[in-house]
Design an enzyme around this catalytic site. Sequence first.
Site, short mmCIF file in Angstrom:
data_model
loop_
_atom_site.label_atom_id
_atom_site.label_comp_id
_atom_site.label_asym_id
_atom_site.label_seq_id
_atom_site.Cartn_x
_atom_site.Cartn_y
_atom_site.Cartn_z
N SER A 138 16.86 52.43 72.25
CA SER A 138 16.36 52.29 70.89
C SER A 138 14.85 52.38 70.84
O SER A 138 14.14 52.03 71.79
CB SER A 138 16.83 50.97 70.26
OG SER A 138 16.14 50.69 69.05
N TYR A 151 17.03 41.41 69.66
CA TYR A 151 17.15 42.85 69.83
C TYR A 151 15.87 43.43 70.42
O TYR A 151 15.90 44.24 71.36
CB TYR A 151 17.46 43.50 68.48
CG TYR A 151 17.90 44.94 68.55
CD1 TYR A 151 19.19 45.26 68.97
CD2 TYR A 151 17.06 45.97 68.17
CE1 TYR A 151 19.62 46.59 69.01
CE2 TYR A 151 17.47 47.30 68.21
CZ TYR A 151 18.76 47.60 68.63
OH TYR A 151 19.17 48.91 68.68
N LYS A 155 15.87 45.06 74.14
CA LYS A 155 15.66 46.50 74.22
C LYS A 155 14.40 46.84 75.02
O LYS A 155 14.35 47.86 75.71
CB LYS A 155 15.60 47.12 72.81
CG LYS A 155 16.94 47.14 72.10
CD LYS A 155 17.97 47.97 72.86
CE LYS A 155 19.28 48.11 72.11
NZ LYS A 155 20.26 48.98 72.82
#
Length: 266
Positions: A138, A151, A155
Amino acid sequence: MNLTDRVAVVTGGAGGIGAALGRRFAAEGAAAIVLADLAADAARTVAEQIGPVAHGVGLDVADEAQVRALVEETERRYGRIDLFCANAGVATGGGVDAPDADWERAWRVNVLAHVYAARAVLPAMLRRGSGHVLLTCSAAGVLTAVGDAPYTATKHAALGFAEWLSITYRDAGIRVSALCPQGVDTPMLADGLATGHLGARVIAASGPVLTPDQVAEATIAGLAEERFLILPHPEVAAYARRRAEDPDGWQAGLRKLVRKLRAADH
């Protein structure tokens, strides 16, 4: 990597980017495509839609024993794995106060699942002296996912792990790529926009929202060129340069965007 006659495994293959990768690999002439997902029935449905070259299976990527069993069964059935796409991921929508369970789940799915995949596929790839591992990290791994602390943190860790893999194993014939899209028209983004989540709104305001098929197309190009960083949104590279050159200015710009979006609510 040319996908013709290759064997590929895609986790998170029941929808979104994973399903699009499966379709695109089939169009490229892959010999076999294994779509693995926690939603086993949905993975099988996507595989049936793709055709005989595809096979859908159930998988919890956070369970190392299941990941190992998937790799062993695929190698037994098809003889090898040429490309492993560790694509499954989860968002939480939470901040620093997100429950420990959300942090733990994000860590296991967004980071440890990549570690489990590498442990399982590398031995055979290293014996052959060839193979490609693709981790979906991502744009949050390159930049920041505003509004989602777990997140963002996981990531970033995933991208760091991907870079470590590439540095460590490229001279042994293993290629590693980090797929880092920004806004993609998937249920994850759609749900966030529907609920008005700040992070989803920042993503939608930061550049075009691509279809999963467009991300798959960019992935094919990146794999063919054996690029480490695959950026379906070219603007992410410009953002990353700006962030590196002027981190304070970059953060100030993001805060300004957040204030603008919040003001629109009143």
